[in-house]
Design an enzyme around this catalytic site. Structure first.
Site, PDB file in Angstrom:
ATOM      1  N   ASN A 191       0.862  -1.180   0.000  1.00 25.00           N
ATOM      2  CA  ASN A 191       0.000   0.000   0.000  1.00 25.00           C
ATOM      3  C   ASN A 191       0.902   1.235   0.000  1.00 25.00           C
ATOM      4  OD1 ASN A 191      -1.785   2.090   0.540  1.00 25.00           O
ATOM      5  ND2 ASN A 191      -2.931   0.967   2.086  1.00 25.00           N
TER       6      ASN A 191
ATOM      7  N   ARG B  40      -2.498  -1.621  -3.741  1.00 27.29           N
ATOM      8  CA  ARG B  40      -3.505  -0.574  -3.709  1.00 27.29           C
ATOM      9  C   ARG B  40      -3.182   0.447  -4.795  1.00 27.29           C
ATOM     10  NH1 ARG B  40      -3.405   4.788  -0.255  1.00 27.29           N
ATOM     11  NH2 ARG B  40      -5.532   5.537  -0.513  1.00 27.29           N
TER      12      ARG B  40
ATOM     13  N   HIS C  55     -11.477   5.842  -0.948  1.00 24.76           N
ATOM     14  CA  HIS C  55     -11.616   4.988   0.239  1.00 24.76           C
ATOM     15  C   HIS C  55     -12.508   3.777  -0.052  1.00 24.76           C
ATOM     16  CE1 HIS C  55     -10.789   8.721   2.979  1.00 24.76           C
ATOM     17  NE2 HIS C  55      -9.673   8.055   2.745  1.00 24.76           N
TER      18      HIS C  55
ATOM     19  N   ARG D 207      -7.331  18.913   4.623  1.00 25.87           N
ATOM     20  CA  ARG D 207      -8.118  19.273   3.441  1.00 25.87           C
ATOM     21  C   ARG D 207      -9.406  19.979   3.856  1.00 25.87           C
ATOM     22  NH1 ARG D 207      -7.815  13.239   1.493  1.00 25.87           N
ATOM     23  NH2 ARG D 207      -5.602  13.067   0.977  1.00 25.87           N
TER      24      ARG D 207
ATOM     25  N   GLU E 181      -8.097  -2.136   5.337  1.00 29.16           N
ATOM     26  CA  GLU E 181      -7.966  -2.033   3.886  1.00 29.16           C
ATOM     27  C   GLU E 181      -7.015  -3.097   3.335  1.00 29.16           C
ATOM     28  OE1 GLU E 181      -8.176   2.411   2.509  1.00 29.16           O
ATOM     29  OE2 GLU E 181      -7.332   2.383   4.529  1.00 29.16           O
TER      30      GLU E 181
END
Length: 371
Positions: free
Chosen positions: A8, A65, A154, A215, A356
């Site tokens: 990842n 990923r 996501h 963000r 994940e």
């Protein structure tokens, strides 16, 4: 048993995990990739460092990923030269992440030429979005020319967490309507109807939607024009502002919710405001997704903030009692995968630890076993 290695590659780190069936053999993270005085000079070097320290015998697959799959990739795929070229073509849509993902794939393919490599896309889970959810109301020809649409991100987390919620409730996944709230340094909401993503808060990029660590989330586009015209900021400066100097960091000087909560408890007014802005945005998305779904069986919090910040969970769902949404304070304060709504609540509120890497391993193995 089937052994799967998951890589990842983030913008400045590489996480890895090795599985033997459902069991984690080992895992780790290489931090500060490419940073001065930090770790390896680039992602290729980080992946080489990881592979050099692992027993790579008996691997069934390597799962990678990939942040952005555009409109082309709606499912995980075996990696070949054509797939690499297609992911490279998508770099303009994810300039910080897809190059890192490509570096990991190229190094792993060279080191393990006989092991199937599988790309698992963050955007793939959201390919089921209705066109009305994915389409922005701008000139159609311009949107088509520059691939402007909602992609969502996501996806591996929302897929894993919504499926885990069904298991927690003992309900068939294909019959459950869930709102999943992935609240980490990056944050997004997703409406999952009968196992399919039908709405999500992140858009063409991970900037849209909820307030995040650095963000801004949702913003009037005129802010960008105003900063350019009146402030003289360049496009790159505005990009940096909205992605790296906004959110909790912009409001408080700290991008970690733990620090924001500590300051709030001490009476810091900036932290109080940031907390309210953060939670109010979540409340708005929950209400909107409730309306879109028509029936909500569960709301699930996940990721660093979602799993560990009880005040955020309580405040984000406060005042929604008339929708059957309530949080039990004692259950909210506990730990682990659990239900935090009162017994018999109309909508079950859950906390589920996201995984994940496990989802990537599962999808990679599915692709290899399908031949």
């Amino acid at each position: 048993m089937s052994r799967v290695l998951v890589l990842n590659c983030g913008s400045s780190s590489v996480k890895w995990r090795r599985y033997d069936g459902d069991r984690v053999l080992d895992q780790g993270t290489v931090e500060r990739v490419g940073e001065p005085g930090g770790g390896p000079a680039d992602h290729a070097g980080a992946v080489r460092q990881i592979l050099s320290g692992l027993d790579l015998g008996g691997l069934t697959a390597v799962g990678h990923r990939v942040v952005h799959g555009g409109r082309r990739f709606s499912t995980p795929v075996l990696i070949d030269d054509a797939v690499l070229a297609a992911i490279r073509d998508l770099v303009p849509l994810a300039p910080l992440h897809n190059p890192a993902n490509l570096a990991g794939m190229e190094v792993a393919r060279a080191a393990l030429p006989d092991v199937p490599q599988v790309a698992v896309f963050d955007t793939a889970f959201h390919h089921t979005l209705p066109e009305a959810a994915a389409t922005y109301a701008i000139d159609r020809d311009t949107a088509e020319r520059y691939a402007v649409r909602r992609y969502g991100f996501h996806g591996t987390s929302h897929a894993y967490v919504s499926r885990r919620t069904a298991e927690l409730l003992g309900r068939p996944y294909e019959q459950l309507n869930t709102i999943t709230l992935h609240l980490g340094n990056g944050a997004s909401a997703c409406a999952v109807e009968n196992g399919r993503s039908v709405a999500t808060s992140m858009g063409m990029s991970p900037l849209e939607g909820l307030v995040m660590g650095t963000r801004s989330g949702d913003l009037d586009p005129t802010v960008i024009f105003h900063l350019r015209r009146e402030g003289g900021l360049s496009v790159d400066e505005i990009d940096d502002l909205l992605n790296h100097r906004s959110g909790l960091l912009g409001l408080t000087g700290a991008n970690d919710m733990r620090e924001v909560l500590q300051r709030r408890a001490a009476g810091d007014q900036a932290a109080e405001l940031a907390f309210d802005v953060y939670c109010r945005r979540i409340t708005g998305y929950v209400g909107a997704y409730y309306a879109l779904l028509g029936r909500v069986d569960a709301i699930t919090f996940t990721a660093g903030v979602g799993e560990h910040a009880a005040p955020v969970r309580a405040a984000a769902l406060a005042g929604l009692d008339r929708l059957g949404i309530t949080v039990d304070p004692a259950r909210n304060a506990a730990d682990g995968d659990r239900m935090i709504s009162p017994e018999g609540a109309e909508v079950t509120v859950c906390v589920v630890r996201t995984d994940e890497e496990r989802e990537i391993a599962r999808q990679a193995l599915d692709v290899v076993e399908a031949g």
